[in-house]
Design an enzyme around this catalytic site. Structure first.
Site, mmCIF file in Angstrom:
data_model
loop_
_atom_site.group_PDB
_atom_site.id
_atom_site.type_symbol
_atom_site.label_atom_id
_atom_site.label_comp_id
_atom_site.label_asym_id
_atom_site.label_seq_id
_atom_site.Cartn_x
_atom_site.Cartn_y
_atom_site.Cartn_z
ATOM 1 N N VAL A 101 0.947 -1.394 0.068
ATOM 2 C CA VAL A 101 0.180 0.247 -0.108
ATOM 3 C C VAL A 101 0.740 1.497 0.054
ATOM 4 C CG1 VAL A 101 -2.173 -1.354 1.046
ATOM 5 C CG2 VAL A 101 -0.018 0.292 2.334
ATOM 6 N N HIS A 117 -5.017 -4.576 -2.075
ATOM 7 C CA HIS A 117 -4.430 -4.128 -0.873
ATOM 8 C C HIS A 117 -5.044 -2.650 -0.515
ATOM 9 C CE1 HIS A 117 -3.335 -8.434 0.896
ATOM 10 N NE2 HIS A 117 -4.131 -8.597 0.365
ATOM 11 N N CYS A 146 -13.559 14.121 7.962
ATOM 12 C CA CYS A 146 -14.186 14.132 6.525
ATOM 13 C C CYS A 146 -14.684 15.988 6.853
ATOM 14 C CB CYS A 146 -15.363 13.268 6.268
ATOM 15 S SG CYS A 146 -16.230 13.714 4.961
HETATM 16 P P1 OAD Z 1 5.125 -10.007 4.991
HETATM 17 O O1 OAD Z 1 5.741 -8.923 6.230
HETATM 18 O O2 OAD Z 1 4.424 -10.902 5.440
HETATM 19 O O3 OAD Z 1 6.277 -10.967 4.516
HETATM 20 C C1 OAD Z 1 7.972 -10.066 3.767
HETATM 21 C C2 OAD Z 1 8.429 -11.314 3.523
HETATM 22 O O4 OAD Z 1 9.506 -10.766 2.607
HETATM 23 C C3 OAD Z 1 9.077 -12.222 4.383
HETATM 24 O O5 OAD Z 1 8.746 -13.777 3.924
HETATM 25 C C4 OAD Z 1 10.497 -11.738 4.186
HETATM 26 O O6 OAD Z 1 11.232 -13.140 4.346
HETATM 27 C C5 OAD Z 1 10.575 -11.026 2.766
HETATM 28 N N1 OAD Z 1 11.544 -10.218 3.279
HETATM 29 C C6 OAD Z 1 12.294 -9.388 3.713
HETATM 30 N N2 OAD Z 1 12.623 -8.291 3.519
HETATM 31 C C7 OAD Z 1 13.467 -8.841 2.115
HETATM 32 C C8 OAD Z 1 14.204 -8.487 0.832
HETATM 33 N N3 OAD Z 1 14.807 -7.609 0.916
HETATM 34 N N4 OAD Z 1 13.596 -9.228 -0.658
HETATM 35 C C9 OAD Z 1 13.012 -10.153 -0.958
HETATM 36 N N5 OAD Z 1 12.260 -10.482 0.461
HETATM 37 C C10 OAD Z 1 12.178 -10.159 1.939
HETATM 38 O O7 OAD Z 1 4.410 -8.884 3.516
HETATM 39 P P2 OAD Z 1 3.180 -9.408 2.747
HETATM 40 O O8 OAD Z 1 3.648 -10.663 2.142
HETATM 41 O O9 OAD Z 1 2.966 -8.210 1.988
HETATM 42 O O10 OAD Z 1 -2.230 -6.430 3.907
HETATM 43 O O11 OAD Z 1 2.501 -9.358 3.553
HETATM 44 C C11 OAD Z 1 0.957 -9.330 3.261
HETATM 45 C C12 OAD Z 1 -0.237 -8.831 3.928
HETATM 46 O O12 OAD Z 1 -0.323 -8.947 4.994
HETATM 47 C C13 OAD Z 1 0.026 -7.124 3.901
HETATM 48 O O13 OAD Z 1 -0.971 -6.953 2.630
HETATM 49 C C14 OAD Z 1 -1.056 -6.717 4.857
HETATM 50 C C15 OAD Z 1 -0.395 -7.571 5.863
HETATM 51 O O14 OAD Z 1 -1.162 -7.849 6.851
HETATM 52 C C16 OAD Z 1 -2.898 -5.749 4.750
HETATM 53 O O15 OAD Z 1 -2.783 -4.785 5.483
HETATM 54 C C17 OAD Z 1 -4.549 -5.904 4.331
#
Ligand code: OAD
Length: 239
Positions: A101, A117, A146
């Site tokens: 986001v 998201h 608002c």
């Molecule tokens: P996460 O915080 O769950 O996962 C981040 C991932 O990035 C992990 O698997 C890390 O190992 C990896 N990571 C960290 N540093 C990295 C780097 N430099 N290069 C590559 N990988 C790296 O984030 P999301 O999977 O995006 O939703 O989480 C999904 C959703 O959960 C988000 O969009 C958010 C959250 O709650 C909402 O806000 C609705």
């Protein structure tokens, strides 16, 4: 393995990329899970819900205001830039889907970003439903109000238990269903329905390339798992 991934990407007629918070980690934006994933003593799952917002809107807004400040001060990194350049070189047959986001893909120059998201910069009135783009950091007074009706504003992001924007999800599902290669970068692949795009692509016959510093539930589906930071790995395989 990098060479293999690169060859698949070069030869593919359609490519779909799914990104998560990890792609912005090297820009200094904390991920939700793993090291540095906590804000004060809260987990994302405790704050990013309609119930948390009903219980304590000020607390939830403080978290978002903090994230907005971090993101404002951050710059896109080499991973975001490689994706923007990839799109410039081959605008057809490329779909970028993000769970992020933060808007860093757009700031790096990506033109078509399907945001599953929502956005940190959108605010929506819980009263009249009015939506606007608001880049003020910090926001004056939390929770913000608002201009039109005085109702309480909420962040224009998707919370746990809420429906994803239909147009973004439709575009993501369509791309995942037909792509020859899917790149899954910087996501823990545990949040649905976004995480379901990976098995969907796999079942439809795509090669799956994972870019992550750690193993994830998507690793088992990946044809190639590239263990490394997306800011280093993505330029190597995309450009
Ligand atoms: P996460 O915080 O769950 O996962 C981040 C991932 O990035 C992990 O698997 C890390 O190992 C990896 N990571 C960290 N540093 C990295 C780097 N430099 N290069 C590559 N990988 C790296 O984030 P999301 O999977 O995006 O939703 O989480 C999904 C959703 O959960 C988000 O969009 C958010 C959250 O709650 C909402 O806000 C609705």
């Amino acid at each position: 393995m990098t060479q293999q991934a690169r060859a698949w990407l070069t030869g593919a007629r359609s490519v779909c990329v799914l990104t998560g918070a990890g792609i912005s980690a090297e820009s200094g934006v904390p991920t939700f899970r793993g090291a540095g994933g906590l804000w004060r003593e809260y987990r994302a799952e405790d704050l990013a819900t309609p119930a948390a917002f009903r219980r304590d809107p000020k607390l939830v807004w403080e978290w978002y205001d903090w994230r907005r400040g971090l993101v404002r001060a951050a710059r896109p990194n080499a991973g975001h830039e490689a994706l923007a350049e990839f799109e410039r070189r081959r605008p057809e047959g490329f779909t970028l889907v993000t769970q992020n986001v933060d808007g860093l893909h757009e700031r790096a120059g990506s033109l078509r970003v399907h945001r599953l998201h929502g956005s940190l910069w959108i605010v929506r009135c819980t009263g009249c439903g009015n939506e606007s783009w608001d880049e003020r950091v910090p926001l004056p007074g939390l929770p913000p109000r608002c201009d039109a009706c005085g109702g309480m504003l909420r962040p224009g992001v998707v919370w746990f238990g809420e429906v994803l924007p239909e147009d973004a999800l439709d575009a993501a599902v369509a791309a995942a269903s037909v792509c020859e290669v899917m790149v899954v970068a910087g996501t823990s692949a545990v949040v649905y329905p976004a995480a379901a795009l990976v098995p969907l692509a796999k079942r439809a016959g795509a090669r799956v390339i994972e870019v992550n510093v750690e193993e994830t539930p998507a690793s088992g589906l990946a044809d190639v798992s590239l263990r490394g930071a997306s800011g280093t790995v993505l330029p190597l395989i995309l450009l």
